[in-house]
Design a protein around this motif. Structure first.
Motif, mmCIF file in Angstrom:
data_model
loop_
_atom_site.group_PDB
_atom_site.id
_atom_site.type_symbol
_atom_site.label_atom_id
_atom_site.label_comp_id
_atom_site.label_asym_id
_atom_site.label_seq_id
_atom_site.Cartn_x
_atom_site.Cartn_y
_atom_site.Cartn_z
ATOM 1 N N GLU A 1 41.737 53.919 41.198
ATOM 2 C CA GLU A 1 41.046 54.729 40.048
ATOM 3 C C GLU A 1 40.588 54.083 38.902
ATOM 4 O O GLU A 1 39.341 54.146 38.295
ATOM 5 C CB GLU A 1 41.974 56.050 39.904
ATOM 6 C CG GLU A 1 41.214 57.001 38.641
ATOM 7 C CD GLU A 1 42.252 57.987 38.458
ATOM 8 O OE1 GLU A 1 41.867 59.153 37.927
ATOM 9 O OE2 GLU A 1 43.627 57.752 38.379
ATOM 10 N N LEU A 2 41.487 52.899 38.471
ATOM 11 C CA LEU A 2 41.038 52.395 37.283
ATOM 12 C C LEU A 2 39.714 51.458 37.429
ATOM 13 O O LEU A 2 38.852 51.284 36.665
ATOM 14 C CB LEU A 2 42.183 51.443 36.844
ATOM 15 C CG LEU A 2 43.318 52.029 36.204
ATOM 16 C CD1 LEU A 2 44.513 51.039 36.202
ATOM 17 C CD2 LEU A 2 43.018 52.577 34.967
ATOM 18 N N LYS A 3 39.633 50.994 38.736
ATOM 19 C CA LYS A 3 38.575 50.169 39.046
ATOM 20 C C LYS A 3 37.145 51.076 39.092
ATOM 21 O O LYS A 3 36.411 50.544 38.812
ATOM 22 C CB LYS A 3 38.710 49.369 40.524
ATOM 23 C CG LYS A 3 39.872 48.401 40.491
ATOM 24 C CD LYS A 3 39.948 47.883 41.925
ATOM 25 C CE LYS A 3 41.092 46.722 41.768
ATOM 26 N NZ LYS A 3 41.292 46.477 43.292
ATOM 27 N N ILE A 4 37.488 52.134 39.841
ATOM 28 C CA ILE A 4 36.049 53.080 39.954
ATOM 29 C C ILE A 4 35.783 53.563 38.394
ATOM 30 O O ILE A 4 34.657 53.577 38.303
ATOM 31 C CB ILE A 4 36.794 54.536 40.604
ATOM 32 C CG1 ILE A 4 36.974 54.033 42.192
ATOM 33 C CG2 ILE A 4 35.634 55.500 40.716
ATOM 34 C CD1 ILE A 4 37.417 54.995 43.092
ATOM 35 N N GLN A 5 36.725 53.893 37.493
ATOM 36 C CA GLN A 5 36.395 54.215 36.353
ATOM 37 C C GLN A 5 35.618 53.192 35.588
ATOM 38 O O GLN A 5 34.694 53.459 34.711
ATOM 39 C CB GLN A 5 37.570 54.689 35.573
ATOM 40 C CG GLN A 5 38.260 55.890 35.999
ATOM 41 C CD GLN A 5 39.467 56.441 35.265
ATOM 42 O OE1 GLN A 5 39.936 55.467 34.378
ATOM 43 N NE2 GLN A 5 39.904 57.591 35.298
ATOM 44 N N ASP A 6 36.114 51.849 35.663
ATOM 45 C CA ASP A 6 35.382 50.760 35.155
ATOM 46 C C ASP A 6 33.989 50.707 35.667
ATOM 47 O O ASP A 6 33.018 50.425 34.784
ATOM 48 C CB ASP A 6 36.167 49.529 35.294
ATOM 49 C CG ASP A 6 37.637 49.279 34.631
ATOM 50 O OD1 ASP A 6 37.644 50.039 33.668
ATOM 51 O OD2 ASP A 6 38.255 48.708 34.956
ATOM 52 N N GLY A 7 33.754 50.669 36.802
ATOM 53 C CA GLY A 7 32.575 50.731 37.517
ATOM 54 C C GLY A 7 31.812 51.933 36.868
ATOM 55 O O GLY A 7 30.428 51.882 36.652
ATOM 56 N N ALA A 8 32.277 53.119 36.774
ATOM 57 C CA ALA A 8 31.444 54.230 36.274
ATOM 58 C C ALA A 8 30.879 54.145 35.033
ATOM 59 O O ALA A 8 29.821 54.329 34.494
ATOM 60 C CB ALA A 8 32.208 55.459 36.305
ATOM 61 N N LYS A 9 31.786 53.301 33.931
ATOM 62 C CA LYS A 9 31.478 53.172 32.600
ATOM 63 C C LYS A 9 30.300 51.878 32.793
ATOM 64 O O LYS A 9 29.450 52.018 31.778
ATOM 65 C CB LYS A 9 32.915 52.499 31.879
ATOM 66 C CG LYS A 9 33.740 53.519 31.638
ATOM 67 C CD LYS A 9 34.996 52.826 30.932
ATOM 68 C CE LYS A 9 35.928 53.799 30.718
ATOM 69 N NZ LYS A 9 37.257 53.186 29.964
ATOM 70 N N PHE A 10 30.328 51.091 33.555
ATOM 71 C CA PHE A 10 29.448 50.052 33.769
ATOM 72 C C PHE A 10 27.986 50.593 34.056
ATOM 73 O O PHE A 10 26.853 50.168 33.319
ATOM 74 C CB PHE A 10 29.634 49.086 34.741
ATOM 75 C CG PHE A 10 28.661 47.968 34.810
ATOM 76 C CD1 PHE A 10 28.584 46.749 34.078
ATOM 77 C CD2 PHE A 10 27.858 47.938 35.890
ATOM 78 C CE1 PHE A 10 27.597 45.950 34.440
ATOM 79 C CE2 PHE A 10 26.726 47.168 36.094
ATOM 80 C CZ PHE A 10 26.714 46.076 35.295
#
Length: 212
Positions: A123-132
């Motif tokens: 989830e943390l990786k997905i959220q980082d990708g979403a922010k990018f």
């Protein structure tokens, strides 16, 4: 300074941290209390075996015992023993349900925790990708779907019972422990009544024997 709106997130964080810790402590107390099911089950089993042995002895030697306690006394003693056995069986049933609930709950918490820990990393990786990419993604475990998929393989009566419990304890953080506590209380009640009825048999036996 205490009314500074910038402190609201900190206050909310503090509230949630305290509440989560308090709920965890209460859960551990429920789990500790559930361990009393085994000693009660052992006591009930011991008493049930003793009651069954005495009942068999009375039936096998009824012709010799009738003159000692009278027909009425024999029936009263037999009634106490029969009721004691009945409540003993009920106690055993709830003891079995408690044991199943404890084992299943422990396994679910362990496996659920493992899967949740793995998902949180993803989830943390997905959220980082979403922010990018500047997009919003709905993350988090969809418990409605989890329960829906699980219920598909269950009998309708199980689904109805589980749905009823969820509605009854909706919003209660101890929803996983409250049904178990209900079963534990019933087990204790039936074991107590079982013991009282056995003592009732002993007392009535002495009373009717003394009348002869």
């Amino acid at each position: 300074m205490s009314d500074d709106p910038r402190t609201e997130p900190l206050k909310e964080w503090n509230r949630l941290a305290r509440e989560n810790t308090e709920n965890a402590i209460v859960s551990s107390m429920f789990e500790a209390a559930a361990k009393s099911s085994d000693p009660m089950e052992q006591f009930s089993s011991w008493l049930l075996m003793g009651t069954a042995a005495i009942a068999s002895f009375l039936i096998a030697n009824s012709d010799k015992l009738l003159p000692l306690v009278s027909r009425e006394g024999f029936l009263v003693c037999g009634g106490f023993l029969s009721l004691s056995c009945a409540f003993g069986f009920l106690s055993k049933i709830y003891a079995l349900r408690c044991k199943i609930g404890i084992e299943v709950g422990s396994a679910v918490r362990k496996i659920f925790g493992e899967h949740l820990a793995k998902y949180e990393e993803e989830e943390l990786k997905i959220q980082d990708g979403a922010k990018f990419w500047g997009i919003n993604l709905e993350t988090g475990i969809r418990m409605e779907r989890v329960l829906s998929e699980f219920y598909k393989s269950q009998p309708k009566i199980v689904v109805w019972f589980a749905t009823r419990l969820l509605r009854k304890f909706e919003g209660n953080p101890q929803i996983g422990h409250l049904p178990l506590m209900t079963m534990l209380n019933k087990q204790g009640l039936f074991s107590f009544v079982q013991a009282v009825l056995f003592f009732g048999f002993l007392i009535s036996g002495f009373i009717y024997a003394a009348k002869i």
